[in-house]
Design a protein around this motif. Structure first.
Motif, short mmCIF file in Angstrom:
data_model
loop_
_atom_site.label_atom_id
_atom_site.label_comp_id
_atom_site.label_asym_id
_atom_site.label_seq_id
_atom_site.Cartn_x
_atom_site.Cartn_y
_atom_site.Cartn_z
N LEU A 189 0.75 4.73 74.01
CA LEU A 189 -0.51 5.28 74.49
C LEU A 189 -0.72 6.73 74.07
O LEU A 189 -1.80 7.10 73.63
CB LEU A 189 -0.57 5.15 76.03
CG LEU A 189 -1.83 5.70 76.70
CD1 LEU A 189 -3.09 5.03 76.19
CD2 LEU A 189 -1.71 5.55 78.21
N LYS A 190 0.34 7.54 74.19
CA LYS A 190 0.13 8.97 73.92
C LYS A 190 -0.12 9.25 72.43
O LYS A 190 -0.61 10.31 72.08
CB LYS A 190 1.28 9.82 74.44
CG LYS A 190 2.63 9.57 73.81
CD LYS A 190 3.64 10.57 74.35
CE LYS A 190 5.02 10.37 73.78
NZ LYS A 190 5.67 9.13 74.26
N LEU A 231 -10.04 3.39 72.69
CA LEU A 231 -10.43 2.77 71.41
C LEU A 231 -11.94 2.54 71.35
O LEU A 231 -12.57 2.80 70.31
CB LEU A 231 -9.68 1.44 71.22
CG LEU A 231 -8.19 1.59 70.93
CD1 LEU A 231 -7.51 0.22 70.94
CD2 LEU A 231 -7.94 2.29 69.59
N THR A 232 -12.52 2.09 72.46
CA THR A 232 -13.98 1.89 72.50
C THR A 232 -14.69 3.22 72.25
O THR A 232 -15.64 3.29 71.47
CB THR A 232 -14.39 1.28 73.86
OG1 THR A 232 -13.69 0.05 74.03
CG2 THR A 232 -15.89 1.02 73.92
N SER A 233 -14.22 4.27 72.92
CA SER A 233 -14.87 5.58 72.76
C SER A 233 -14.71 6.12 71.34
O SER A 233 -15.47 6.97 70.91
CB SER A 233 -14.32 6.59 73.78
OG SER A 233 -13.02 6.99 73.40
N ARG A 256 -4.34 9.49 67.66
CA ARG A 256 -4.12 9.99 66.29
C ARG A 256 -3.57 8.93 65.34
O ARG A 256 -3.32 9.22 64.17
CB ARG A 256 -3.23 11.24 66.31
CG ARG A 256 -1.85 11.06 66.87
CD ARG A 256 -1.14 12.42 66.93
NE ARG A 256 -0.31 12.52 68.11
CZ ARG A 256 0.94 12.11 68.18
NH1 ARG A 256 1.53 11.59 67.13
NH2 ARG A 256 1.62 12.22 69.31
N ARG A 257 -3.37 7.71 65.81
CA ARG A 257 -2.85 6.67 64.92
C ARG A 257 -3.84 5.51 64.73
O ARG A 257 -3.44 4.41 64.35
CB ARG A 257 -1.52 6.14 65.46
CG ARG A 257 -0.38 7.16 65.28
CD ARG A 257 0.94 6.66 65.85
NE ARG A 257 1.39 5.40 65.29
CZ ARG A 257 2.48 4.74 65.70
NH1 ARG A 257 3.20 5.24 66.69
NH2 ARG A 257 2.82 3.60 65.14
N THR A 258 -5.13 5.75 65.03
CA THR A 258 -6.08 4.64 64.95
C THR A 258 -6.29 4.15 63.52
O THR A 258 -6.75 3.02 63.33
CB THR A 258 -7.45 5.02 65.54
OG1 THR A 258 -7.83 6.28 65.01
CG2 THR A 258 -7.41 5.10 67.05
N ASP A 259 -5.93 4.97 62.52
CA ASP A 259 -6.07 4.49 61.14
C ASP A 259 -5.20 3.24 60.90
O ASP A 259 -5.53 2.40 60.08
CB ASP A 259 -5.73 5.60 60.13
CG ASP A 259 -4.39 6.25 60.42
OD1 ASP A 259 -4.01 6.31 61.62
OD2 ASP A 259 -3.69 6.65 59.47
#
Ligand SMILES: [Fe+2]
Length: 345
Positions: free
Chosen positions: A283-284, A318-320, A288-291
């Protein structure tokens, strides 16, 4: 048994200790009073052997993780607790030896799913399950008034009348009661059916505690304030929830979702395992790892954690951040395991 309430306020923290072996436990410690607890332990030459939260607190930050860091004392919570970094998750009927004392844990869901009471030497630490002439609210954080009635009437009121009741809160200056007195005199319970209790609890109309999300989310994720920008309650409420069976069904269908497990690595490979094929992003680190999730952007993303709490936070994040098809797996990997669905470790 040495027993002290240490806060002298509406929020109660109890010190229990075996005087012979000088071993102690703290129950429901507050983060802003850590210095006081350490001073009391030192003054009485007690060795802190356990820190216990009776449930995930919504009204104060827990001191458990700070105390663990400072003293090495293990943290105990009920098995349904959403937080990681708990050293021992306990189940109903389990116990902890504290020198010559035995602390017995009673699962009492209702105020929260992870609520438990602790019985030691005729004293019952009731958390927010049973208060003196009251009960803890059951309208947030997975609360369930019917389950709470069953916990109190079915389990706590079956204890001997003289059992001393020591709650986690009191707003009227009371310090203790007994099971017998609460059974006879508690206005929410005496002479009330389960249905009447549920109706009463749903009509309380209590305001939410100040800063509930700023307190609850760090407590439930064991993350510091600056580790993450937590979503708002409104954002959390909008997260679509899928039952584990639905997720399992989707995985074996044509357009399988991508499972994003947001627990810590040791949980991912631990006792509960993970949904086969999951991507692990704690989670934390999520924002910064959404790529890493970009290749799955055309699929449904299903966030998973231990109990479904941290993953609801993850799904809202993730939605935001613009991911369009995000859901949460309700009940987390605990619920998945209860249904004996397949796991990898
Ligand atoms: Fe509470």
């Amino acid at each position: 048994m040495l027993l002290k309430e240490l806060n002298r306020g509406k929020c109660k923290t109890y010190l229990v200790a075996c005087e012979r072996t000088r071993t102690a436990a703290l129950i429901d410690p507050l983060r802003d009073k850590v210095d006081r607890y350490l001073a009391v332990l030192a003054y009485h030459t007690l060795n802190l052997a356990a820190v216990i939260d009776t449930h995930s607190h919504a009204d104060h930050r827990t001191a458990s993780f700070d105390l663990k860091e400072l003293t090495g004392a293990p943290v105990l919570m009920h098995r349904a607790a959403p937080a990681p970094r708990i050293d021992r998750y306990v189940a109903d009927g389990e116990s902890l030896a504290l020198g010559t004392l035995t602390l017995r844990f009673l699962a009492t869901p209702g105020h929260t799913p992870d609520s438990m009471c602790i019985l030691a030497d005729g004293k019952l630490f009731t958390g927010d399950t049973l208060l003196i002439r009251g009960t803890g609210r059951a309208d947030f954080a997975g609360g369930d008034a019917g389950a709470q009635y069953d916990s109190i009437v079915g389990k706590l009121f079956a204890l001997p009348d003289e059992t001393v009741v020591l709650p986690a809160h009191d707003y009227r200056g009371n310090t203790e009661s007994t099971i017998g007195d609460e059974r006879r005199l508690n206005p929410r319970l005496a002479g009330k059916s389960r249905g009447e209790y549920m109706a009463l609890m749903s009509s309380l109309g209590l305001p939410l505690p100040d800063k509930i999300q700023e307190v609850l989310q760090p407590n439930q994720s064991a993350l510091e304030d600056d580790a993450l920008k937590f979503p708002t309650l409104a954002q959390l409420n909008e997260v679509k929830q899928l039952a584990p069976r639905e997720v399992h069904g989707l995985l074996s269908g044509g357009a399988a979702p991508a499972i994003v497990d947001v627990r810590e690595p040791d949980e991912f490979s631990g006792e509960l395992g993970h949904v086969p094929g999951s991507v692990l992003i704690p989670l934390k680190e999520l924002a910064r790892r959404t790529d890493e999730l970009a290749p799955h952007n055309d699929r449904l993303l299903v966030a998973v954690c231990r109990s479904g709490v941290r993953s609801t936070t993850a799904a809202a994040i993730l939605t935001s951040m613009g991911f369009e098809h995000v859901s949460n797996m309700k009940g987390g990997i605990l619920a998945w395991n209860e249904l004996r669905l397949p796991v990898e470790r």
